[in-house]
Design an enzyme around this catalytic site. Sequence first.
Site, PDB file in Angstrom:
ATOM      1  N   TRP A 272       0.864  -1.199   0.000  1.00 60.85           N
ATOM      2  CA  TRP A 272       0.000   0.000   0.000  1.00 60.85           C
ATOM      3  C   TRP A 272       0.889   1.234   0.000  1.00 60.85           C
ATOM      4  O   TRP A 272       2.104   1.111   0.214  1.00 60.85           O
ATOM      5  CB  TRP A 272      -0.915  -0.009   1.248  1.00 60.85           C
ATOM      6  CG  TRP A 272      -2.181   0.777   1.035  1.00 60.85           C
ATOM      7  CD1 TRP A 272      -2.504   1.992   1.572  1.00 60.85           C
ATOM      8  CD2 TRP A 272      -3.296   0.398   0.220  1.00 60.85           C
ATOM      9  NE1 TRP A 272      -3.756   2.388   1.135  1.00 60.85           N
ATOM     10  CE2 TRP A 272      -4.259   1.434   0.295  1.00 60.85           C
ATOM     11  CE3 TRP A 272      -3.583  -0.704  -0.597  1.00 60.85           C
ATOM     12  CZ2 TRP A 272      -5.476   1.396  -0.397  1.00 60.85           C
ATOM     13  CZ3 TRP A 272      -4.798  -0.744  -1.285  1.00 60.85           C
ATOM     14  CH2 TRP A 272      -5.720   0.296  -1.179  1.00 60.85           C
TER      15      TRP A 272
ATOM     16  N   GLU B 106      -3.246   8.856  -1.421  1.00 61.10           N
ATOM     17  CA  GLU B 106      -2.441   7.627  -1.384  1.00 61.10           C
ATOM     18  C   GLU B 106      -1.699   7.387  -2.693  1.00 61.10           C
ATOM     19  O   GLU B 106      -1.468   6.258  -3.091  1.00 61.10           O
ATOM     20  CB  GLU B 106      -3.341   6.412  -1.080  1.00 61.10           C
ATOM     21  CG  GLU B 106      -4.411   6.697  -0.062  1.00 61.10           C
ATOM     22  CD  GLU B 106      -5.107   5.459   0.464  1.00 61.10           C
ATOM     23  OE1 GLU B 106      -5.912   4.886  -0.286  1.00 61.10           O
ATOM     24  OE2 GLU B 106      -4.845   5.076   1.609  1.00 61.10           O
ATOM     25  N   GLU B 107      -1.358   8.462  -3.373  1.00 57.82           N
ATOM     26  CA  GLU B 107      -0.763   8.311  -4.698  1.00 57.82           C
ATOM     27  C   GLU B 107       0.625   8.924  -4.826  1.00 57.82           C
ATOM     28  O   GLU B 107       1.456   8.407  -5.571  1.00 57.82           O
ATOM     29  CB  GLU B 107      -1.682   8.964  -5.745  1.00 57.82           C
ATOM     30  CG  GLU B 107      -2.988   8.234  -5.919  1.00 57.82           C
ATOM     31  CD  GLU B 107      -4.003   8.989  -6.762  1.00 57.82           C
ATOM     32  OE1 GLU B 107      -5.050   8.408  -7.071  1.00 57.82           O
ATOM     33  OE2 GLU B 107      -3.768  10.163  -7.097  1.00 57.82           O
TER      34      GLU B 107
ATOM     35  N   GLU C  89     -19.093   7.801  -3.070  1.00 59.64           N
ATOM     36  CA  GLU C  89     -17.849   8.566  -3.127  1.00 59.64           C
ATOM     37  C   GLU C  89     -17.900   9.622  -4.231  1.00 59.64           C
ATOM     38  O   GLU C  89     -17.482  10.766  -4.046  1.00 59.64           O
ATOM     39  CB  GLU C  89     -16.683   7.605  -3.394  1.00 59.64           C
ATOM     40  CG  GLU C  89     -15.327   8.272  -3.477  1.00 59.64           C
ATOM     41  CD  GLU C  89     -14.213   7.249  -3.562  1.00 59.64           C
ATOM     42  OE1 GLU C  89     -13.521   7.045  -2.553  1.00 59.64           O
ATOM     43  OE2 GLU C  89     -14.037   6.616  -4.626  1.00 59.64           O
TER      44      GLU C  89
ATOM     45  N   ASP D 158       0.421  11.098   0.205  1.00 55.87           N
ATOM     46  CA  ASP D 158      -0.587  12.149   0.389  1.00 55.87           C
ATOM     47  C   ASP D 158      -1.953  11.541   0.711  1.00 55.87           C
ATOM     48  O   ASP D 158      -2.109  10.321   0.745  1.00 55.87           O
ATOM     49  CB  ASP D 158      -0.682  12.995  -0.879  1.00 55.87           C
ATOM     50  CG  ASP D 158      -1.342  12.229  -2.023  1.00 55.87           C
ATOM     51  OD1 ASP D 158      -1.071  11.030  -2.184  1.00 55.87           O
ATOM     52  OD2 ASP D 158      -2.165  12.827  -2.726  1.00 55.87           O
TER      53      ASP D 158
END
Length: 494
Positions: free
Chosen positions: A148, A207-208, A428, A204
Site C-alpha cells: 500500500w 495515497e498516490e 464517493e 498524500d
Amino acid sequence: MQLKSIIALNALAGVVVASPAPAVHAREVDLDTFVHNEKAIALQGVLNNFGPNGNLSRGAAPGVAIAGNSEIDPPYIYTWTRDTALTVMSLIHEFLSGNSSLEELIQQYITTTAKMQTVSNLSGDLSDGAGLGEPKYNIDVTAFNEPWGRPQPDGPALRASALIAYGNHLLAKGQKAKVLENIWPIVSNDLAYVGQYWNQSGFDLWEEVKGTSFFTTAVQHKALVEGKALATALGKSCTACTVAPQILCHLQDFWNGTVVVSNTPTNGRSGIDINSVLASIATFDPAAACDDLTFQPCSARALANHKVLIDGFRSAYGINKGRTTGKAAAVGRYTEDIFMGGNPWYLATLAAAEQLYDALYQWDRQGSLTVTKLSLPFFRDLVATVHTGVYPKSSPTYKTITSAVRTYADGFISVVQEYTPADGGLSEEYERDTGVQKSAPDLTWSYASFLTAVARRNGSVPPSWGSSAVLALPGKCAPTTVQGTYATATPSSW
Ligand SMILES: *[C@@H]1O[C@H](CO)[C@@H](O)[C@H](O)[C@H]1NC(C)=O
Ligand SMILES: *[C@@H]1O[C@H](CO)[C@@H](O)[C@H](O)[C@H]1NC(C)=O
Ligand SMILES: *[C@@H]1O[C@H](CO)[C@@H](O)[C@H](O)[C@H]1NC(C)=O
Ligand SMILES: *[C@@H]1O[C@H](CO)[C@@H](O)[C@H](O)[C@H]1NC(C)=O
Ligand SMILES: *[C@@H]1O[C@H](CO)[C@@H](O)[C@H](O)[C@H]1NC(C)=O
Ligand SMILES: CC(=O)N[C@H]1CO[C@H](CO)[C@@H](O)[C@@H]1O
C-alpha cells in the site's frame, strides 16, 4: 482511493455503458429543506458504518468505521485512520452542539485507538512510533499486510486533533483526571510521531504521491499547536510540539505566488488539488484573522486558490457545461484524476462550499472584509464591479459581496442536491458526464463532509485552536525533528 489497483479494474470493466439519468427526487425540494432532510440521512449514514452497531459495519470493532459500503471495486471494508478521524471530528462537533447520544461512540473510538496504536504493521510498530503512520487496518483492528502507499503521516495528526477536541470538552467540565488517564497518553504518542517524522516523505491523502503534502503539513501544524495547549493545561510537556514553527515554515513552500501546489513532487500534475481546500477547512480557526500563513478560509491566498481550483473543473466534466465562472460547479480531487474514470466527489464539492461558509463566519466576526490584489479575481467573478479595499460590515459593498459569496457557496450544495438520489445516499463520486453515482456507496467521509459543511452554513463552528498566537516564522526554515518516546496507552472505562 488508490490509483494502481484501479487501473487494472478499469481495464476489466471494458466499455462504459450509458447510464440512466440520475434520480431527481431530491431536486424537487428547496435547498433549506434538502439540507434539513439530508443532514439526518448523513448522520445516520455515518452511524451505519461504525461498529459495533452500525447496520453496514459488518462486525467492525467498537468505534471503527468502514470507509464505505463496498466489498470490491473499490475494496472499502477497511478502516482508514484519516477518514475515521475526520468523521469522528464531525461527530464531536454534533456532540458539542448538543447531541449527547453520540458520546459513547466517541469514547469507543478513543478506546479502540489505544489498541490500534499497539498493532505492529508494515509501517513499523509503536516502539519508535513508526507504526502510527500506517494508513489502514482491518476492521477487527488487526494489521493490513498487503502492499500500500505507506506511511501516510496525516493520520496521527488528525487523530490527535479529534482526541484533543473531546479532551478539551472534558477539561472544561472539570474532568482533568479522565483526560490524563484516557486521552493524553494516546495523544502524546501521536504528537511524538508528528515531531519525529514530519520531515520524512510519506504518501498524500489520495495515497498516490510520495513526498510531502500540503494537507499533511497543515494538519500536522495544527495538531502540535493545540497539543501544546492541552499539554500545558494538563501540566505535561510536549517536546514534539516545539517543532510547530518549522512545520509552519515548510507549509509556505507549497504556495507558489498564485496557487497552492499541493504535492512535492507533483508527479507530473499541476499540483492544483482539493487537498488545499480540505487543508483550509480542517485548519479553520473561527477566531483567526484572514491569515495567509495558515491559509485560513478567508485569506487572500485561500480564496485565490479556490478560484483557480474550481475553474479547472469547469471544463473537465461534461456535467459542468454551462457552469461558467462565478457559478458553482461539480468538484473533484484534481483534474488529472483517472481513478474510477476521474469524477467529481461529494466531499470535494462540499469542501468548496465549506471554505466559503468559514470565510463568511470570519468576516462577520472581524467586522470587515478586505479585497486584495491577490483575492480580487475571486471576488470579481461574483461581483464584477468590486475593487480592492477594506469594506466594513456596515457598508453596502460588504453586504453585496457577502451575499454573493453565500449564494456561490449554496450553489455547491445545490450541485450536491442535484446529483443525490431520492434515498439521500452519498457515494464517493458522481459520474463526470451523467452525474450518476460512482464508486463506493455510503462513503463515510462523504456523509461526514455533508455534516460539517451544513453546520458551517448554519454558523455552527468549532472552537478556536489558537492559530493566530503562533504566526511567527523562524528566520530560516530548518528540518528540525524531535526523537519521540512512545508507550502503550491503557485507557480505563469511561
Ligand atoms: C441550524 O441552527 C438552528 C439554531 O441553532 C437549529 O435549530 C437548526 O436545526 C440548525 N440546522 C441545521 C441544518 O443544522
Ligand atoms: C441500514 O439503515 C438504513 C437507514 O439508516 C437503511 O436505509 C438501510 O436499508 C439499512 N441497511 C441494511 C443493510 O440494513
Ligand atoms: C443525535 O444522534 C442520534 C444518534 O445517536 C440521532 O439518531 C439523532 O437524530 C441526532 N439528533 C439530532 C438532532 O441530530
Ligand atoms: C524538510 O524540511 C525542509 C526545511 O523546511 C524542507 O525544505 C524539506 O522540503 C522538508 N522535507 C520533507 C520531506 O518534509
Ligand atoms: C504555480 O503553479 C501553477 C500550477 O502548477 C502554475 O500554473 C503557475 O504557473 C505557477 N505559478 C508560478 C508563479 O510559479
Ligand atoms: C515492520 C513490522 O513491524 N511489521 C509487522 C507488521 O505487522 C505484521 C502483522 O501484525 C507483523 O507480522 C510484522 O512484523
